[in-house]
Design an enzyme around this catalytic site. Sequence first.
Site, PDB file in Angstrom:
ATOM      1  N   LYS A 202       3.092  -3.834  -4.849  1.00 32.19           N
ATOM      2  CA  LYS A 202       2.176  -2.720  -5.054  1.00 32.19           C
ATOM      3  C   LYS A 202       1.841  -2.642  -6.539  1.00 32.19           C
ATOM      4  CE  LYS A 202       1.568   2.234  -4.467  1.00 32.19           C
ATOM      5  NZ  LYS A 202       2.101   3.466  -3.884  1.00 32.19           N
ATOM      6  N   LYS A 254      -0.753  -4.576  -1.923  1.00 31.06           N
ATOM      7  CA  LYS A 254      -1.634  -3.439  -2.134  1.00 31.06           C
ATOM      8  C   LYS A 254      -2.048  -3.357  -3.603  1.00 31.06           C
ATOM      9  CE  LYS A 254      -1.364   1.562  -1.864  1.00 31.06           C
ATOM     10  NZ  LYS A 254      -0.547   2.694  -1.512  1.00 31.06           N
TER      11      LYS A 254
HETATM   12  C1  PBG Z   1       1.795   6.556  -3.349  1.00 33.14           C
HETATM   13  C2  PBG Z   1       0.573   5.996  -2.749  1.00 33.14           C
HETATM   14  C3  PBG Z   1      -0.653   5.739  -3.374  1.00 33.14           C
HETATM   15  C4  PBG Z   1      -1.485   5.219  -2.399  1.00 33.14           C
HETATM   16  C5  PBG Z   1      -0.766   5.166  -1.224  1.00 33.14           C
HETATM   17  N1  PBG Z   1       0.514   5.625  -1.465  1.00 33.14           N
HETATM   18  C6  PBG Z   1      -1.143   6.068  -4.703  1.00 33.14           C
HETATM   19  C7  PBG Z   1      -0.448   5.668  -5.911  1.00 33.14           C
HETATM   20  O1  PBG Z   1       0.466   4.833  -5.918  1.00 33.14           O
HETATM   21  O2  PBG Z   1      -0.838   6.223  -6.940  1.00 33.14           O
HETATM   22  C8  PBG Z   1      -2.902   4.804  -2.596  1.00 33.14           C
HETATM   23  C9  PBG Z   1      -3.677   4.564  -1.358  1.00 33.14           C
HETATM   24  C10 PBG Z   1      -5.123   4.457  -1.583  1.00 33.14           C
HETATM   25  O3  PBG Z   1      -5.612   4.440  -2.721  1.00 33.14           O
HETATM   26  O4  PBG Z   1      -5.847   4.380  -0.569  1.00 33.14           O
HETATM   27  N2  PBG Z   1       2.476   7.361  -2.417  1.00 33.14           N
END
Ligand code: PBG
Length: 331
Positions: A202, A254
């Site tokens: 991520k 991601k």
């Molecule tokens: C964190 C989380 C994020 C997203 C999903 N889970 C945001 C981040 O890490 O700041 C982003 C998902 C998206 O942008 O569609 N719980």
Amino acid sequence: MTSGSFPEVRPRRLRSTPALRRLVAETRVHPAQLVLPLFVRDDIVEPAPLQSMPGVVQHTFDSLRGAIADAAEAGIGGVMLFGVPAESAKDALGSGATDPDGVLNAATRIAVEEAGDALVVQTDLCLDEFTDHGHCGVLAPDGSVDNDASLDRYRDMAIEQARAGSQLLGLSGMMDGQTAAVRAALDAEGFENVALLAYAAKYASAFYGPFREAVGSTLRGDRMSYQLDPANRREGVREAVLDVAEGADIVMVKPAMSYLDLVSDVAAAVPVPVWAYQVSGEYAMIEAAAANGWIDRDRAILETLTSIRRAGAEAVLTYWAVEVARTLKGL
Ligand code: PBG
């Protein structure tokens, strides 16, 4: 014209009719490989549209039921639930995440009841929606994100999510050791069959921008000390390999579109399913371009999903899941 020495080599033959093209397509997108992220609030009476994600809403408990029924009818594989607590319910520890009646756990009970066996109910296991500082963990006195103290919170959060009926926990906090910690905590409570989707790779991405509106994030600063640097490819593979060793049943890359090299590398490196998350910014970009008449919306959506699948993702989290599934089924 053909190249002189190989007059018989004509790759265009297989592209000459729609039936041939369909027959030789190497990659398909199937409704069962799509997962719909859903946002749920407990302090609104009507679904609240999101300005930066046209077509996406924050659900009430009531409209959540309808969304699950639609998702089941469209035949998608699952839903991923995000809780959006009221500002007043946020604190430094993210207590709402471990409250059995907190918005996410309450929504999970409703979703599981509504979904039955039609699709898999999954939950985001991260503290950022619940903390007043907006970080994915708890803070040390010096303001840094405390890895091991955050793991304690994830263990408790995992148990509450499993009690609420979540079938697949989405570990998206990016703390070291989170997969092993959560697996051990679940097993000790008798939840051996609750599966783990580890957000292995991520990245600290600008493409999460619209999501922050969606969950009313109050983040100050950034997530560079726990999410991956977009510059790093091998580090993403390392994270995925570690998560599998710690017990991840599925690993996630991601965002998706800017990280297709990671999808491909991780798919080659690990023996578990690899998923990708087409995030809020990826959604918003196509919707915005389409709204201006600058892009063929439907073709662009299918092209991105096909590309993510082609790179090696078995399933994709996408805000278009239900719409695309309906189109694929000819509904
Ligand atoms: C964190 C989380 C994020 C997203 C999903 N889970 C945001 C981040 O890490 O700041 C982003 C998902 C998206 O942008 O569609 N719980």
